[in-house]
Design a protein around this motif. Structure first.
Motif, PDB file in Angstrom:
ATOM      1  N   LEU A 126      44.414  39.376  31.491  1.00  0.00           N
ATOM      2  CA  LEU A 126      45.673  39.447  32.037  1.00  0.00           C
ATOM      3  C   LEU A 126      46.334  40.745  31.910  1.00  0.00           C
ATOM      4  O   LEU A 126      46.925  41.191  32.860  1.00  0.00           O
ATOM      5  N   ILE A 152      47.733  33.100  36.431  1.00  0.00           N
ATOM      6  CA  ILE A 152      48.715  32.699  35.521  1.00  0.00           C
ATOM      7  C   ILE A 152      48.448  31.228  35.186  1.00  0.00           C
ATOM      8  O   ILE A 152      48.524  30.675  33.962  1.00  0.00           O
ATOM      9  N   ILE A 160      47.356  35.740  41.588  1.00  0.00           N
ATOM     10  CA  ILE A 160      48.260  36.001  40.520  1.00  0.00           C
ATOM     11  C   ILE A 160      48.572  34.495  40.141  1.00  0.00           C
ATOM     12  O   ILE A 160      48.546  34.279  38.869  1.00  0.00           O
ATOM     13  N   LEU A 217      49.763  41.608  33.810  1.00  0.00           N
ATOM     14  CA  LEU A 217      50.459  40.446  33.640  1.00  0.00           C
ATOM     15  C   LEU A 217      50.645  40.549  32.092  1.00  0.00           C
ATOM     16  O   LEU A 217      49.733  40.801  31.213  1.00  0.00           O
TER      17      LEU A 217
END
Length: 223
Positions: free
Chosen positions: A97, A43, A39, A102
């Motif tokens: 994403l 990001i 993750i 996300l």
């Protein structure tokens, strides 16, 4: 030294740099990273994907030679999707994403890791510096890309099989397909510069790749 010898030398230097051969990216390629690391990668790499066109534009604005500007424009237009706005690379990454749950709108405002900030700001500094140094930095970034994708893709496939069944990998597979064109563009740039700029080219490449190595290591749980 002939321009072709110069090209081979600096390309080999880039391909063998620890920016694409370090603990984090090697573990990533084997699927040996934690979910937190995965993750974190997703990001932080988004920050690069968002800001890269603006950073590359800095180099284009500071480019002195029309031949160089031509090749850099080809790379920038490719990043923006060529003649298809739906293929703009950031939009493809946003699809990725969302496929791993996300929210890209939230991530735009998220504070970067220090190592990510230093890498991105290092690109801006390099691209605003001495011209040959700036082109060396761009050469380093474009020519480390294929080794990078060749390690990211196997790891992403493992993570998809392991946990993220709906992962949209188009951003990564699409990028891998076009990187040879970007390498060709930087080869053309190298070909129109003489041996007197060799040291500055190497300085620029080493500078940006050293920062990229720290970017990868900054994603690790082992800090």
């Amino acid at each position: 030294m002939q321009a072709t010898d110069f090209y081979i030398e600096i390309k080999n230097r880039v391909k063998n740099h620890a920016a694409t051969n370090n603990d984090f990216i090697n573990r990533f390629s084997q699927g040996m990273i934690s979910d937190n690391e995965f993750i974190r990668f997703s990001i932080e790499f988004y920050h690069f994907t968002r800001e890269w066109p603006e950073i590359l534009s800095t180099l284009l604005v500071n480019t002195q030679k029309e031949e160089d500007a031509y090749e850099l424009t080809r790379i920038l237009v490719s990043e923006l999707g060529d003649d298809n706005p739906d293929h703009r690379h950031e939009l493809l990454y946003r699809r990725y994403l969302r496929s791993i749950d996300l929210n890209p709108e939230e991530l735009v405002r998220r504070k970067k890791l220090k190592t990510t900030e230093e890498w991105l700001n290092g690109m801006r500094r390099a691209f605003s510096s001495d011209y040959a140094t700036a082109l060396g930095a761009e050469f380093g970034l474009e020519n480390m890309a294929i080794p990078m994708w060749d390690k990211l893709l196997p790891g992403l496939r493992i993570m998809k099989d392991k946990k993220y069944k709906n992962m949209d990998m188009l951003y990564f597979t699409f990028h891998r397909e076009i990187e040879s064109k970007h390498e060709d563009a930087t080869q053309n740039i190298i070909g129109i510069h003489g041996r007197d700029e060799k040291d500055k080219f190497i300085e620029g490449a080493d500078y940006i790749l050293n920062l990229e190595e720290k970017f990868w290591l900054g994603l690790s749980d082992k800090k």
